[in-house]
Design an enzyme around this catalytic site. Structure first.
Site, mmCIF file in Angstrom:
data_model
loop_
_atom_site.group_PDB
_atom_site.id
_atom_site.type_symbol
_atom_site.label_atom_id
_atom_site.label_comp_id
_atom_site.label_asym_id
_atom_site.label_seq_id
_atom_site.Cartn_x
_atom_site.Cartn_y
_atom_site.Cartn_z
ATOM 1 N N GLN A 66 41.028 -32.496 43.245
ATOM 2 C CA GLN A 66 42.152 -33.422 43.395
ATOM 3 C C GLN A 66 43.232 -32.846 44.309
ATOM 4 O OE1 GLN A 66 45.374 -34.197 40.474
ATOM 5 N NE2 GLN A 66 44.513 -36.265 40.341
ATOM 6 N N CYS A 97 51.409 -38.133 39.485
ATOM 7 C CA CYS A 97 52.109 -36.991 38.887
ATOM 8 C C CYS A 97 53.622 -37.238 38.872
ATOM 9 C CB CYS A 97 51.785 -35.711 39.662
ATOM 10 S SG CYS A 97 52.697 -34.299 39.003
ATOM 11 N N GLY A 198 44.212 -42.400 29.199
ATOM 12 C CA GLY A 198 45.470 -42.491 28.468
ATOM 13 C C GLY A 198 45.289 -42.681 26.983
HETATM 14 C C1 LIG Z 1 49.757 -30.390 31.046
HETATM 15 C C2 LIG Z 1 49.269 -31.561 31.865
HETATM 16 C C3 LIG Z 1 48.897 -31.360 33.183
HETATM 17 C C4 LIG Z 1 48.466 -32.436 33.958
HETATM 18 N N1 LIG Z 1 48.089 -32.228 35.251
HETATM 19 C C5 LIG Z 1 47.605 -33.265 35.998
HETATM 20 C C6 LIG Z 1 47.115 -33.064 37.316
HETATM 21 O O1 LIG Z 1 47.077 -31.936 37.829
HETATM 22 N N2 LIG Z 1 46.663 -34.151 37.996
HETATM 23 C C7 LIG Z 1 46.671 -35.418 37.451
HETATM 24 O O2 LIG Z 1 46.242 -36.377 38.102
HETATM 25 N N3 LIG Z 1 47.110 -35.624 36.205
HETATM 26 C C8 LIG Z 1 47.558 -34.593 35.466
HETATM 27 N N4 LIG Z 1 47.945 -34.810 34.178
HETATM 28 C C9 LIG Z 1 47.784 -36.147 33.597
HETATM 29 C C10 LIG Z 1 46.410 -36.280 32.917
HETATM 30 O O3 LIG Z 1 45.367 -36.126 33.826
HETATM 31 C C11 LIG Z 1 46.282 -37.651 32.235
HETATM 32 O O4 LIG Z 1 46.379 -38.665 33.202
HETATM 33 C C12 LIG Z 1 47.352 -37.887 31.186
HETATM 34 O O5 LIG Z 1 47.545 -36.731 30.380
HETATM 35 C C13 LIG Z 1 47.002 -39.078 30.284
HETATM 36 O O6 LIG Z 1 45.748 -38.892 29.683
HETATM 37 P P1 LIG Z 1 45.584 -38.311 28.174
HETATM 38 O O7 LIG Z 1 46.369 -39.241 27.284
HETATM 39 O O8 LIG Z 1 44.112 -38.332 27.936
HETATM 40 O O9 LIG Z 1 46.180 -36.938 28.168
HETATM 41 C C14 LIG Z 1 48.409 -33.750 33.393
HETATM 42 C C15 LIG Z 1 48.779 -33.923 32.071
HETATM 43 C C16 LIG Z 1 49.198 -32.867 31.299
HETATM 44 C C17 LIG Z 1 49.569 -33.111 29.859
#
Ligand SMILES: Cc1cc2nc3c(=O)[nH]c(=O)nc-3n(C[C@H](O)[C@H](O)[C@H](O)COP(=O)(O)O)c2cc1C
Length: 316
Positions: A66, A97, A198
């Site tokens: 990415q 982000c 999400g």
């Molecule tokens: C600590 C942390 C780091 C993340 N880093 C990225 C990243 O580098 N790139 C990205 O697209 N999303 C990033 N996200 C977002 C996640 O990929 C995801 O979209 C978001 O956490 C929602 O999904 P979930 O509810 O399954 O956690 C990050 C989220 C967290 C909590």
């Protein structure tokens, strides 16, 4: 594209989804993994720390790398560099982000405010490489000012292979609920595969995401943190099998493997610093978990962390 049909995907997570943890998720049932977000500018300017993030091992495939950034020329350059040197299975653009460091430079979620720039980046990016290109979106910058469907249509027109949607606004950060109905709407809007993301925390959430949104694949981030078993649990549940709780013994065994592998790959100093957060996650809900975490956070060396995990193992 078949690659993104009915798959369980480990999300890109900066500071968490590095090669060792991605491999552990893969061993435990993840079908596809993403790298942490990597700066296109960093690759363009040959930053050695940035370039080190491009490393992965064979077991991680299929893997997407990415990129984040806002300079179309740098992003196209970085993608070509990745295609030539890292050779992942696809390249993803971060368009969600919310971190100030990223949006201040118009990258990540800031792209959601500039559709012209987004289109320019995607056009140059898809032309730059022969690898499939995917895009990961949030639903918009502000609540109720949703742009996800318009952006996904632009992406589809430009030849993007699949789109991931985390249906929150940038301003929501991680508050409130992910608006899964927007994933369902997106699925009706474009013909390319839609990856829903999400709030998948339990195996049932994973199946619910598929059935409630009609999405092609699901992506799991926080639900896999300290819990890489969620992928195989979803697969079991989908087959109608019982999903047993992961025992504390198995959690500690995985934590010890994670620690050992991390140290082998990145060295003692980085392991002693970075593994604390992972070990804290693995020991959630454990007898004496708070005491174990307290010792881990005060530890200066991985040997101390190993000791406390072995002690915890004898207690469970
Ligand atoms: C600590 C942390 C780091 C993340 N880093 C990225 C990243 O580098 N790139 C990205 O697209 N999303 C990033 N996200 C977002 C996640 O990929 C995801 O979209 C978001 O956490 C929602 O999904 P979930 O509810 O399954 O956690 C990050 C989220 C967290 C909590």
């Amino acid at each position: 594209m078949e690659l993104f049909k009915k798959k369980l995907i480990f999300a890109p997570m900066a500071g968490i989804a590095e090669s060792v943890f991605r491999t552990i998720c893969k061993r435990n049932g993840a079908d596809i993994v993403f790298s942490e977000m990597i700066s296109a500018d960093g690759i363009y300017y040959n930053g050695q720390k940035t370039l080190s993030l491009l490393t992965f091992n064979k077991q991680e495939r299929p893997i997407g790398i990415q990129l984040f950034g806002s300079n179309a020329k740098h992003i196209a350059f970085a993608a070509r560099y990745i295609e030539e040197h890292a050779r992942p299975d696809f390249i993803d653009l971060n368009c969600g982000c919310p971190v100030p460091k990223v949006v201040k430079k118009n990258g990540g979620a800031a792209l959601l405010k500039d559709p012209k720039l987004f289109k320019d980046i995607i056009t140059k990016l898809t032309k730059a490489v022969s690898l499939p290109v995917t895009v990961k979106l949030r639903s918009g910058w502000k609540i109720n000012e949703w742009v996800d469907t318009d952006y996904a249509k632009i992406a589809e027109e430009c030849g993007v292979a699949a789109v991931t949607l985390h249906p929150r606004s940038k301003t929501m950060a991680f508050s409130g609920n992910a608006l899964w109905e927007r994933i369902a709407l997106l699925k009706k809007t474009v013909s390319i595969p839609v990856i829903g993301n999400g709030d998948i925390i339990t195996p049932k959430d994973g199946l619910d995401m598929f059935s409630q949104t009609g999405c092609d694949s699901i992506m799991i981030g926080r639900g896999a943190y300290g819990n890489p078993w969620i992928f195989q649990q979803i697969k079991k549940l989908a087959k109608g099998d019982d999903v047993a709780q992961v025992s504390h013994e198995d959690k500690i065994k995985t934590a010890l493997i994670h620690l050992k592998e991390y140290k082998r790959v990145y060295g003692e100093k980085r392991a002693a610093r970075e593994m604390k957060k992972h070990l804290a996650q693995y020991t959630r809900g454990m007898v004496n978990g708070a005491t174990v975490r307290d010792t881990i956070f005060r530890a200066r060396a991985t040997a101390e962390m190993e000791d406390v995990l072995h002690q915890a193992f004898n207690l469970v």
